[in-house]
Design a protein around this motif. Structure first.
Motif, mmCIF file in Angstrom:
data_model
loop_
_atom_site.group_PDB
_atom_site.id
_atom_site.type_symbol
_atom_site.label_atom_id
_atom_site.label_comp_id
_atom_site.label_asym_id
_atom_site.label_seq_id
_atom_site.Cartn_x
_atom_site.Cartn_y
_atom_site.Cartn_z
ATOM 1 N N HIS A 145 4.659 7.873 5.097
ATOM 2 C CA HIS A 145 3.628 7.225 4.289
ATOM 3 C C HIS A 145 2.739 6.331 5.151
ATOM 4 C CE1 HIS A 145 4.624 8.180 -0.005
ATOM 5 N NE2 HIS A 145 5.720 8.632 0.605
ATOM 6 N N THR A 146 3.325 5.635 6.115
ATOM 7 C CA THR A 146 2.526 4.811 7.021
ATOM 8 C C THR A 146 1.612 5.701 7.861
ATOM 9 O OG1 THR A 146 4.265 3.127 7.111
ATOM 10 C CG2 THR A 146 2.636 3.113 8.882
ATOM 11 N N GLU A 168 0.813 -1.221 0.000
ATOM 12 C CA GLU A 168 0.000 0.000 0.000
ATOM 13 C C GLU A 168 0.844 1.269 0.000
ATOM 14 O OE1 GLU A 168 -3.862 0.112 2.338
ATOM 15 O OE2 GLU A 168 -2.774 -1.472 3.410
ATOM 16 N N LEU A 169 2.095 1.157 0.428
ATOM 17 C CA LEU A 169 2.951 2.335 0.532
ATOM 18 C C LEU A 169 3.313 2.846 -0.859
ATOM 19 C CD1 LEU A 169 5.373 1.143 3.371
ATOM 20 C CD2 LEU A 169 3.391 2.659 3.591
ATOM 21 N N ALA A 170 3.028 4.108 -1.093
ATOM 22 C CA ALA A 170 3.284 4.688 -2.419
ATOM 23 C C ALA A 170 4.747 5.050 -2.619
ATOM 24 C CB ALA A 170 2.410 5.925 -2.624
ATOM 25 N N CYS A 171 5.513 5.065 -1.539
ATOM 26 C CA CYS A 171 6.939 5.359 -1.689
ATOM 27 C C CYS A 171 7.623 4.151 -2.329
ATOM 28 C CB CYS A 171 7.580 5.668 -0.333
ATOM 29 S SG CYS A 171 7.310 4.406 0.938
ATOM 30 N N GLY A 172 8.438 4.386 -3.286
ATOM 31 C CA GLY A 172 9.115 3.281 -3.949
ATOM 32 C C GLY A 172 10.260 2.754 -3.096
ATOM 33 N N PRO A 204 -9.301 6.305 10.257
ATOM 34 C CA PRO A 204 -10.384 6.764 11.135
ATOM 35 C C PRO A 204 -11.465 7.557 10.398
ATOM 36 C CG PRO A 204 -8.244 7.217 12.118
ATOM 37 C CD PRO A 204 -7.990 6.800 10.706
ATOM 38 N N HIS A 205 -11.088 8.198 9.287
ATOM 39 C CA HIS A 205 -12.045 8.979 8.507
ATOM 40 C C HIS A 205 -12.864 8.109 7.555
ATOM 41 C CE1 HIS A 205 -10.787 13.017 9.729
ATOM 42 N NE2 HIS A 205 -9.525 12.615 9.630
ATOM 43 N N GLY A 206 -12.420 6.857 7.369
ATOM 44 C CA GLY A 206 -13.093 5.997 6.407
ATOM 45 C C GLY A 206 -12.725 6.306 4.976
ATOM 46 N N TRP A 207 -11.624 7.026 4.779
ATOM 47 C CA TRP A 207 -11.184 7.344 3.424
ATOM 48 C C TRP A 207 -10.488 6.125 2.815
ATOM 49 C CZ3 TRP A 207 -8.262 12.203 5.553
ATOM 50 C CH2 TRP A 207 -9.194 13.193 5.869
ATOM 51 N N THR A 208 -10.676 5.921 1.527
ATOM 52 C CA THR A 208 -9.944 4.867 0.847
ATOM 53 C C THR A 208 -8.458 5.204 0.870
ATOM 54 O OG1 THR A 208 -9.600 3.732 -1.258
ATOM 55 C CG2 THR A 208 -10.282 6.024 -1.384
ATOM 56 N N THR A 209 -7.633 4.181 0.959
ATOM 57 C CA THR A 209 -6.185 4.436 0.958
ATOM 58 C C THR A 209 -5.607 4.455 -0.453
ATOM 59 O OG1 THR A 209 -5.759 2.074 1.274
ATOM 60 C CG2 THR A 209 -5.863 3.457 3.256
ATOM 61 N N ALA A 210 -6.384 4.014 -1.417
ATOM 62 C CA ALA A 210 -5.911 4.045 -2.810
ATOM 63 C C ALA A 210 -5.699 5.495 -3.240
ATOM 64 C CB ALA A 210 -6.935 3.372 -3.723
ATOM 65 N N GLY A 211 -4.527 5.781 -3.756
ATOM 66 C CA GLY A 211 -4.230 7.131 -4.222
ATOM 67 C C GLY A 211 -4.055 8.145 -3.113
ATOM 68 N N TYR A 212 -3.755 7.682 -1.879
ATOM 69 C CA TYR A 212 -3.630 8.606 -0.743
ATOM 70 C C TYR A 212 -2.526 9.645 -0.960
ATOM 71 C CZ TYR A 212 0.683 6.284 0.746
ATOM 72 O OH TYR A 212 1.966 5.800 0.802
ATOM 73 N N HIS A 213 -1.574 9.357 -1.849
ATOM 74 C CA HIS A 213 -0.436 10.245 -2.085
ATOM 75 C C HIS A 213 -0.726 11.315 -3.129
ATOM 76 C CE1 HIS A 213 -0.425 7.100 -5.081
ATOM 77 N NE2 HIS A 213 0.420 7.785 -5.830
ATOM 78 N N GLU A 214 -1.893 11.255 -3.759
ATOM 79 C CA GLU A 214 -2.207 12.183 -4.853
ATOM 80 C C GLU A 214 -2.893 13.447 -4.332
ATOM 81 O OE1 GLU A 214 -4.502 9.731 -7.416
ATOM 82 O OE2 GLU A 214 -2.766 8.606 -8.165
ATOM 83 N N SER A 215 -2.725 14.520 -5.077
ATOM 84 C CA SER A 215 -3.165 15.842 -4.632
ATOM 85 C C SER A 215 -4.646 15.916 -4.298
ATOM 86 C CB SER A 215 -2.832 16.879 -5.719
ATOM 87 O OG SER A 215 -3.286 18.160 -5.350
ATOM 88 N N ALA A 216 -5.506 15.223 -5.050
ATOM 89 C CA ALA A 216 -6.948 15.325 -4.857
ATOM 90 C C ALA A 216 -7.465 14.474 -3.705
ATOM 91 C CB ALA A 216 -7.677 14.928 -6.145
#
Length: 321
Positions: free
Chosen positions: A159-160, A102-106, A168-180
């Motif tokens: 990133h973790t 899940e970590l977006a850092c390479g 806790p917010h119920g936000w999807t973690t997919a794309g968590y690193h993107e601006s939107a």
């Protein structure tokens, strides 16, 4: 006031020249010292990490997942990929129900492998400790430091922490690193509040670890850090306390310590040689040679670090470099 600048020399010739802008501000925004352009747009890069960590504390993620002081310090920092540091991030990632994928850092080569000297007792100690944990060397890895996985990224703590913020917010973690993504919008709001800017005024780009990095005028960056320690905000106090309690970067510290020891030895050697002449002519020649060598060592020492930090709780000084 003469402008600050950095000169890179090859021999006696200046090969490149870098102008330096500096702002020192207090929490009210008053400028204590200025050099260069205080409005220079500056990407914060990893210097933004403490402000990106604040929502994790404010929104209850640290309490929900029992984030320790040491874990919070790593969320606020760039680490050296040392085994103990990677283990701390791994433990937090597992506790929040995350996976390394899940970590977006390479992934990259563990930085500790570059900092730790081959003969360093610290490295030998870590290698033995790693063996005791059943650690193995995988392809692309480094002895005593494990593989080049995403957890070894120097930004894996941040990133973790961002994954922990999303849950806790119920936000999807997919794309968590993107601006939107809501995680990045929340980080943007945090930095804007502390720097005294509107969120939409912050510049944006992609940082080396794949996450959003923000740009702001240098004077507002200074203001944000002044407020971080002066406002008495509970989340800021918790983050600052964690960073000050766990400043350890053992491998880099050992490298700098060793470099200082080598410089001191070379200085002593030069001074002894300068006093060994058996006639006046030889003494004058040795004295001139010694002055040149000592100047070289002084320049090398200045280039090692930006400064030295002496803390009451530390048995020896910590170097900032």
């Amino acid at each position: 006031m003469n402008p600050l600048r950095i000169e890179s020399r090859r021999g006696t010739t200046i090969e490149s020249l870098h102008r330096v802008s500096v702002v020192v501000a207090d929490a009210a925004g008053r400028r204590v010292a200025v050099n260069g352009d205080p409005a220079f747009p500056t990407f914060m890069r990893s210097a933004a990490k403490p402000f990106q960590a604040l929502p994790i504390v404010e929104d209850g993620a640290t309490e929900r997942f029992g984030v320790s002081q040491q874990e919070l310090a790593l969320i606020c920092a760039s680490h050296n990929s040392e085994p103990d540091q990677v283990a701390i991030v791994r433990g937090l990632l597992e506790r929040i129900g995350g996976a390394e994928e899940e970590l977006a850092c390479g992934p990259h080569r563990p930085l500790a492998a570059d900092f730790t000297l081959p003969t360093s007792p610290k490295r030998q100690e870590r290698q033995e400790r790693q063996k005791g944990r059943g650690g193995t060397l995988t392809p692309g890895g480094s002895p005593g430091h494990g593989p080049n996985g995403r957890l070894a990224s120097n930004c894996s703590g941040k990133h973790t922490g961002m994954l922990a913020l999303a849950r806790p917010h119920g936000w999807t973690t997919a794309g968590y690193h993107e601006s939107a993504h809501p995680v990045q919008r929340r980080c943007r709001e945090s930095l804007a509040r502390w720097s005294g800017l509107a969120p939409e005024s912050l510049g944006e780009a992609v940082d080396g670890c794949g996450v959003v990095t923000f740009a702001l005028p240098l004077r507002h960056l200074a203001l944000a850090y002044a407020r971080l320690v002066a406002w008495g905000h509970a989340a800021a106090r918790a983050s600052a306390k964690a960073m000050m309690a766990h400043p350890e970067l053992a491998a880099a510290q050992a490298y700098v310590d060793h470099a200082y020891v080598c410089l001191d030895r070379m200085r002593d050697s030069v001074e002894r040689a300068a006093g060994s002449a058996d006639n006046e002519v030889a003494a004058l020649a040795l004295e001139a040679w010694a002055r040149r060598r000592l100047r070289t060592f002084q320049d090398a020492e200045r280039g090692l670090v930006f400064g030295r930090l002496t803390l009451d709780a530390q048995p020896r000084p910590l170097y900032v470099g």
